[in-house]
Design a protein around this motif. Sequence first.
Motif, PDB file in Angstrom:
ATOM      1  N   CYS A 271      40.078  45.060  42.068  1.00  0.00           N
ATOM      2  CA  CYS A 271      41.047  43.969  42.661  1.00  0.00           C
ATOM      3  C   CYS A 271      42.180  43.695  41.795  1.00  0.00           C
ATOM      4  O   CYS A 271      43.088  43.561  42.178  1.00  0.00           O
ATOM      5  CB  CYS A 271      40.234  42.738  43.162  1.00  0.00           C
ATOM      6  N   GLU A 272      41.641  43.726  40.408  1.00  0.00           N
ATOM      7  CA  GLU A 272      42.787  43.274  39.460  1.00  0.00           C
ATOM      8  C   GLU A 272      43.747  44.247  39.055  1.00  0.00           C
ATOM      9  O   GLU A 272      44.793  44.202  38.833  1.00  0.00           O
ATOM     10  CB  GLU A 272      42.144  42.762  38.352  1.00  0.00           C
ATOM     11  N   ASP A 275      47.733  46.839  43.879  1.00  0.00           N
ATOM     12  CA  ASP A 275      48.927  45.869  44.191  1.00  0.00           C
ATOM     13  C   ASP A 275      48.597  44.999  45.235  1.00  0.00           C
ATOM     14  O   ASP A 275      48.919  43.853  45.174  1.00  0.00           O
ATOM     15  CB  ASP A 275      50.041  46.909  44.399  1.00  0.00           C
ATOM     16  N   SER A 296      40.290  34.913  44.021  1.00  0.00           N
ATOM     17  CA  SER A 296      41.088  34.713  42.720  1.00  0.00           C
ATOM     18  C   SER A 296      41.551  35.763  41.898  1.00  0.00           C
ATOM     19  O   SER A 296      42.079  35.794  41.023  1.00  0.00           O
ATOM     20  CB  SER A 296      40.305  33.471  42.099  1.00  0.00           C
ATOM     21  N   HIS A 297      40.911  37.070  42.199  1.00  0.00           N
ATOM     22  CA  HIS A 297      41.349  38.116  41.257  1.00  0.00           C
ATOM     23  C   HIS A 297      42.348  39.049  42.183  1.00  0.00           C
ATOM     24  O   HIS A 297      42.676  40.131  41.413  1.00  0.00           O
ATOM     25  CB  HIS A 297      40.041  38.967  41.005  1.00  0.00           C
ATOM     26  N   LYS A 299      45.989  39.583  43.540  1.00  0.00           N
ATOM     27  CA  LYS A 299      47.538  39.197  43.633  1.00  0.00           C
ATOM     28  C   LYS A 299      47.999  39.026  44.845  1.00  0.00           C
ATOM     29  O   LYS A 299      48.369  38.146  45.269  1.00  0.00           O
ATOM     30  CB  LYS A 299      48.242  40.475  42.655  1.00  0.00           C
ATOM     31  N   LYS A 300      48.097  39.928  45.990  1.00  0.00           N
ATOM     32  CA  LYS A 300      48.398  40.061  47.049  1.00  0.00           C
ATOM     33  C   LYS A 300      47.299  40.431  48.092  1.00  0.00           C
ATOM     34  O   LYS A 300      46.608  41.550  47.696  1.00  0.00           O
ATOM     35  CB  LYS A 300      49.465  41.046  47.358  1.00  0.00           C
ATOM     36  N   ALA A 315      44.329  34.355  48.025  1.00  0.00           N
ATOM     37  CA  ALA A 315      44.856  35.172  46.887  1.00  0.00           C
ATOM     38  C   ALA A 315      46.129  34.645  46.292  1.00  0.00           C
ATOM     39  O   ALA A 315      46.650  33.528  46.941  1.00  0.00           O
ATOM     40  CB  ALA A 315      45.182  36.561  47.424  1.00  0.00           C
ATOM     41  N   GLU A 316      46.712  35.129  45.328  1.00  0.00           N
ATOM     42  CA  GLU A 316      48.147  34.500  44.959  1.00  0.00           C
ATOM     43  C   GLU A 316      49.071  34.429  46.085  1.00  0.00           C
ATOM     44  O   GLU A 316      49.575  33.586  46.226  1.00  0.00           O
ATOM     45  CB  GLU A 316      48.503  35.259  43.822  1.00  0.00           C
ATOM     46  N   GLU A 317      49.009  35.577  46.690  1.00  0.00           N
ATOM     47  CA  GLU A 317      49.785  35.363  47.955  1.00  0.00           C
ATOM     48  C   GLU A 317      49.192  36.102  49.190  1.00  0.00           C
ATOM     49  O   GLU A 317      48.329  37.216  48.729  1.00  0.00           O
ATOM     50  CB  GLU A 317      50.975  36.483  47.574  1.00  0.00           C
TER      51      GLU A 317
END
Length: 449
Positions: A271-272, A275, A296-297, A299-300, A315-317
């Motif tokens: 996941c980290e 993309d 939480s790991h 990004k999109k 997620a972040e987005e």
Amino acid sequence: MRRIDRNAQSLGISGLELMESAGSALSMVARGYHAKTILILCGSGNNGGDGMVAARHLAGEAEVFVLWYDSKNLTPLAACQAERMKNCSVHKIRFRCREEVSSHASLFSRADLIIDALLGTGGRGTVREPIRTCIELANQTPAPILSVDLPSPGIMPDKVCAFHRAKTEGAEVYEIGIPILAEIATGPGDLLLMHDRKRDAHKGAGGEVLVIGGGPYQGAPWLSGLAALRAGADIVRIVTPHYLPEPDLIHIPVMGNSISTPDLDTIIPLCERSDVVLSGPGLGTRSHDVITAIASHIKKGVFDADSLKNPLPQAEESLFTPHAGEFERITGIKPEATPRVRAQSIKQAGLPGTVLLKGPVDVVSDGTKVRFNLTGTPAMTTGGTGDVLAGVCAALMVDLPAFEAACIGAYVTGRAGEQITGIYGCGMTARDLLTAIPQVLFGRTSEGE
Ligand SMILES: NC(=O)C1=CN([C@@H]2O[C@H](COP(=O)(O)OP(=O)(O)OC[C@H]3O[C@@H](n4cnc5c(N)ncnc54)[C@H](O)[C@@H]3O)[C@@H](O)[C@H]2O)[C@@H](O)CC1
Ligand SMILES: [K+]
């Protein structure tokens, strides 16, 4: 505006027609000045084209001088207007360099009105010559300046006559016949938001997408993965219990028959490094704790199907792609049938990201912006089309924000479905959709070309 313009063209209103309406509106505003002598300054783009249309409309009513930039970059529409202007009773003066502009300085002082059609929405960076000299000379005269669409950088307008939308504060806005659907619905214009892949792009430039799914439904994550490849992703990994022989995809096996918490050590690093992570296709009901643990790991993240449960992963987005039932499951709100009310429901739900609510008309909203997608056919109710859509959105999110990725994803998948329905009717499968996706997304086959 380019998006809307392009969508309007696909709805049957050509760029030339829009330009004619723009130039006509402009001439109407110019008439309000009762000027005897009008100087129209035309750049090489469509802003200049608007000015030339106005010249044609004003011919005979005033003494009209058109100082136009005969550049090798003249847009096709501007070139067409230059041709149309040839037989009109206006003074046509072309310029190619700064010196030629300066040699016509007396025209500037003679004018009762100057129309600034030098640069519009296509202006980029510092103003270059010979446009700069035009702006300087215009500013030195006492004549009022009427700017077309938006003021060319540095010019001091008396008034701005904008089309469809104000691009600067205080502009007077005139409609030019753009259908409302060109703005509120997705269309081929949305594809203009995609970035062209550079020629020297390295492997992986299309992005790495991770798909997490499968369990009870074995094919779903593979369909999503193939769709992501077809929508431009370079490397797609599938974390899933069941292997399928798809050489284009990288299989990441898990320990049991469904994805479970002992697999987290494998999944989190993936996941980290990815993309975009798409979770949910075919996942089943037993793996939600894994999804909430990895969120939480990410990004999109695209959250689809069985990952759409509470507690809602974030997620972040995030892009959430529910159908009506899944939307009700995560929000408690039963979406009404009409697209407009559905959009209000999304706003009311206040989910932490963009929502693509699937239905006969898809609704995309981040709570502020809303877009409706009308592409698709009833034949697309076949199993797996949602997995394809999610995969396409995931690949598009590598380069684009969630809202734009969802708009384009929904539009393209629906268009691909229309093409395939034309061949197979209700016998189409989700797999059939895959080949049509790149044609719509990257080909030059979209309508209005
Ligand atoms: N729906 C629409 O979008 C419509 C747009 N129309 C007009 O089209 C305009 C946009 O047209 P374009 O996209 O062709 O763009 P522009 O006409 O604003 O300018 C593009 C041209 O200017 C040159 N240029 C860009 N930056 C420059 C700089 N810094 N210095 C010197 N030259 C520069 C470019 O080489 C190009 O030739 C709008 O502002 C509007 O006036 C209208 O025709 C009606 C419909
Ligand atoms: K302008």
